[in-house]
Design a protein around this motif. Structure first.
Motif, PDB file in Angstrom:
ATOM      1  N   VAL A   1       5.398   6.544   3.505  1.00  0.00           N
ATOM      2  CA  VAL A   1       4.364   5.755   4.161  1.00  0.00           C
ATOM      3  C   VAL A   1       4.106   6.308   5.559  1.00  0.00           C
ATOM      4  O   VAL A   1       5.045   6.663   6.277  1.00  0.00           O
ATOM      5  CB  VAL A   1       4.790   4.268   4.279  1.00  0.00           C
ATOM      6  CG1 VAL A   1       3.753   3.461   5.043  1.00  0.00           C
ATOM      7  CG2 VAL A   1       5.041   3.671   2.908  1.00  0.00           C
ATOM      8  N   GLU A   2       2.841   6.379   5.914  1.00  0.00           N
ATOM      9  CA  GLU A   2       2.445   6.731   7.273  1.00  0.00           C
ATOM     10  C   GLU A   2       1.587   5.584   7.794  1.00  0.00           C
ATOM     11  O   GLU A   2       0.712   5.082   7.079  1.00  0.00           O
ATOM     12  CB  GLU A   2       1.637   8.021   7.288  1.00  0.00           C
ATOM     13  CG  GLU A   2       2.444   9.218   6.812  1.00  0.00           C
ATOM     14  CD  GLU A   2       1.565  10.388   6.443  1.00  0.00           C
ATOM     15  OE1 GLU A   2       1.782  11.461   7.021  1.00  0.00           O
ATOM     16  OE2 GLU A   2       0.662  10.214   5.592  1.00  0.00           O
ATOM     17  N   ILE A   3       1.864   5.179   9.023  1.00  0.00           N
ATOM     18  CA  ILE A   3       1.057   4.152   9.682  1.00  0.00           C
ATOM     19  C   ILE A   3       0.460   4.815  10.912  1.00  0.00           C
ATOM     20  O   ILE A   3       1.192   5.363  11.740  1.00  0.00           O
ATOM     21  CB  ILE A   3       1.899   2.931  10.099  1.00  0.00           C
ATOM     22  CG1 ILE A   3       2.615   2.326   8.897  1.00  0.00           C
ATOM     23  CG2 ILE A   3       1.020   1.893  10.803  1.00  0.00           C
ATOM     24  CD1 ILE A   3       3.612   1.221   9.266  1.00  0.00           C
ATOM     25  N   TYR A   4      -0.866   4.783  11.002  1.00  0.00           N
ATOM     26  CA  TYR A   4      -1.557   5.345  12.157  1.00  0.00           C
ATOM     27  C   TYR A   4      -2.151   4.192  12.962  1.00  0.00           C
ATOM     28  O   TYR A   4      -2.879   3.364  12.408  1.00  0.00           O
ATOM     29  CB  TYR A   4      -2.691   6.279  11.713  1.00  0.00           C
ATOM     30  CG  TYR A   4      -2.196   7.534  11.042  1.00  0.00           C
ATOM     31  CD1 TYR A   4      -1.997   8.695  11.786  1.00  0.00           C
ATOM     32  CD2 TYR A   4      -1.931   7.566   9.679  1.00  0.00           C
ATOM     33  CE1 TYR A   4      -1.543   9.856  11.176  1.00  0.00           C
ATOM     34  CE2 TYR A   4      -1.474   8.730   9.068  1.00  0.00           C
ATOM     35  CZ  TYR A   4      -1.280   9.859   9.823  1.00  0.00           C
ATOM     36  OH  TYR A   4      -0.827  11.002   9.221  1.00  0.00           O
ATOM     37  N   CYS A   5      -1.839   4.127  14.243  1.00  0.00           N
ATOM     38  CA  CYS A   5      -2.372   3.094  15.129  1.00  0.00           C
ATOM     39  C   CYS A   5      -3.067   3.754  16.311  1.00  0.00           C
ATOM     40  O   CYS A   5      -2.511   4.660  16.917  1.00  0.00           O
ATOM     41  CB  CYS A   5      -1.252   2.213  15.667  1.00  0.00           C
ATOM     42  SG  CYS A   5      -0.365   1.271  14.420  1.00  0.00           S
TER      43      CYS A   5
ATOM     44  N   VAL B   1      -4.446   2.516   9.978  1.00  0.00           N
ATOM     45  CA  VAL B   1      -4.467   2.683   8.528  1.00  0.00           C
ATOM     46  C   VAL B   1      -3.043   2.843   8.006  1.00  0.00           C
ATOM     47  O   VAL B   1      -2.159   3.340   8.703  1.00  0.00           O
ATOM     48  CB  VAL B   1      -5.310   3.903   8.076  1.00  0.00           C
ATOM     49  CG1 VAL B   1      -6.771   3.676   8.373  1.00  0.00           C
ATOM     50  CG2 VAL B   1      -4.826   5.183   8.692  1.00  0.00           C
ATOM     51  N   LEU B   2      -2.863   2.398   6.778  1.00  0.00           N
ATOM     52  CA  LEU B   2      -1.629   2.639   6.030  1.00  0.00           C
ATOM     53  C   LEU B   2      -1.920   3.730   5.022  1.00  0.00           C
ATOM     54  O   LEU B   2      -2.943   3.683   4.326  1.00  0.00           O
ATOM     55  CB  LEU B   2      -1.192   1.393   5.254  1.00  0.00           C
ATOM     56  CG  LEU B   2      -0.758   0.173   6.015  1.00  0.00           C
ATOM     57  CD1 LEU B   2      -0.378  -0.936   5.032  1.00  0.00           C
ATOM     58  CD2 LEU B   2       0.412   0.486   6.920  1.00  0.00           C
ATOM     59  N   VAL B   3      -1.039   4.703   4.944  1.00  0.00           N
ATOM     60  CA  VAL B   3      -1.204   5.812   4.013  1.00  0.00           C
ATOM     61  C   VAL B   3       0.050   5.868   3.138  1.00  0.00           C
ATOM     62  O   VAL B   3       1.166   5.987   3.642  1.00  0.00           O
ATOM     63  CB  VAL B   3      -1.377   7.151   4.774  1.00  0.00           C
ATOM     64  CG1 VAL B   3      -1.529   8.301   3.799  1.00  0.00           C
ATOM     65  CG2 VAL B   3      -2.552   7.077   5.736  1.00  0.00           C
ATOM     66  N   PHE B   4      -0.139   5.736   1.830  1.00  0.00           N
ATOM     67  CA  PHE B   4       0.964   5.827   0.877  1.00  0.00           C
ATOM     68  C   PHE B   4       0.832   7.139   0.126  1.00  0.00           C
ATOM     69  O   PHE B   4      -0.194   7.384  -0.528  1.00  0.00           O
ATOM     70  CB  PHE B   4       0.930   4.666  -0.132  1.00  0.00           C
ATOM     71  CG  PHE B   4       1.433   3.368   0.417  1.00  0.00           C
ATOM     72  CD1 PHE B   4       2.714   2.934   0.122  1.00  0.00           C
ATOM     73  CD2 PHE B   4       0.642   2.578   1.231  1.00  0.00           C
ATOM     74  CE1 PHE B   4       3.183   1.739   0.630  1.00  0.00           C
ATOM     75  CE2 PHE B   4       1.095   1.377   1.740  1.00  0.00           C
ATOM     76  CZ  PHE B   4       2.379   0.956   1.434  1.00  0.00           C
ATOM     77  N   ASN B   5       1.841   7.987   0.234  1.00  0.00           N
ATOM     78  CA  ASN B   5       1.852   9.270  -0.463  1.00  0.00           C
ATOM     79  C   ASN B   5       0.545  10.042  -0.263  1.00  0.00           C
ATOM     80  O   ASN B   5      -0.008  10.601  -1.199  1.00  0.00           O
ATOM     81  CB  ASN B   5       2.145   9.075  -1.953  1.00  0.00           C
ATOM     82  CG  ASN B   5       3.507   8.453  -2.174  1.00  0.00           C
ATOM     83  OD1 ASN B   5       4.473   8.795  -1.497  1.00  0.00           O
ATOM     84  ND2 ASN B   5       3.589   7.511  -3.097  1.00  0.00           N
ATOM     85  N   GLY B   6       0.045  10.051   0.957  1.00  0.00           N
ATOM     86  CA  GLY B   6      -1.138  10.824   1.286  1.00  0.00           C
ATOM     87  C   GLY B   6      -2.470  10.144   1.017  1.00  0.00           C
ATOM     88  O   GLY B   6      -3.521  10.723   1.258  1.00  0.00           O
ATOM     89  N   ILE B   7      -2.460   8.908   0.524  1.00  0.00           N
ATOM     90  CA  ILE B   7      -3.699   8.200   0.199  1.00  0.00           C
ATOM     91  C   ILE B   7      -3.810   6.959   1.074  1.00  0.00           C
ATOM     92  O   ILE B   7      -2.895   6.132   1.112  1.00  0.00           O
ATOM     93  CB  ILE B   7      -3.734   7.799  -1.293  1.00  0.00           C
ATOM     94  CG1 ILE B   7      -3.645   9.052  -2.169  1.00  0.00           C
ATOM     95  CG2 ILE B   7      -4.971   6.980  -1.614  1.00  0.00           C
ATOM     96  CD1 ILE B   7      -3.391   8.767  -3.633  1.00  0.00           C
TER      97      ILE B   7
END
Length: 159
Positions: A8-12, A26-32
């Protein structure tokens, strides 16, 4: 049902201009990209909006994990806030606890409630803190300004 694990990537990203303060993430799960979140308010400083964006990001993450019955195997939090990064990397939070939530000058720590919320989610999820790059920040900030302005207008019409 077997639980899946995910990167998981969280961009703020936050911005304050004039009387508008806003963030977008945005929340990004496995690149999506799976979810976005935003908030626009009046007259908040940049530090407060950065903290609110992180808390909102983790609230969104917890909802996604619960709804999809999945787990996060690894979480990266991309932020531009040196204050949040240094609070953990330089031990500011530990120092504030020892001193009873006062700074080196003996004054109460500003936004203590938000710091406690951030501390709680960080210890629960153990994200890796990543200072967002200029390119990603510019792209996210442009998107944040467009989307948060829409949120602000919607809020203004209701009042």
């Amino acid at each position: 049902m077997m639980k899946m694990t995910n990167k998981v990537e969280i961009y703020c990203e936050t911005s304050c201009r004039g009387k508008e303060s806003f963030y977008y993430g945005v929340l990004v799960f496995n690149g999506i990209v799976t979810k976005s979140f935003a908030l626009a308010e009046e007259y908040h400083d940049h530090n407060l909006m950065e903290m609110k964006s992180v808390v909102h990001g983790f609230e969104s993450l917890e909802i996604e994990l619960r709804e999809k019955s999945i787990e996060a195997s690894e979480i990266d939090l991309y932020i531009s806030s040196q204050n949040i990064i240094k609070a953990f990397s330089d031990g500011w939070l530990k120092g504030w606890h020892k001193k009873g939530w006062v700074n080196g000058k003996g004054k109460p720590i500003k936004y203590r409630q938000e710091w406690e919320q951030i501390e709680e989610v960080f210890y629960k999820h153990a994200p890796r803190l990543v200072h967002s790059s200029k390119f990603k920040r510019k792209k996210a900030l442009t998107f944040a300004r467009k989307n948060a302005s829409k949120v602000t207008r919607k809020l203004s019409k209701k009042s």
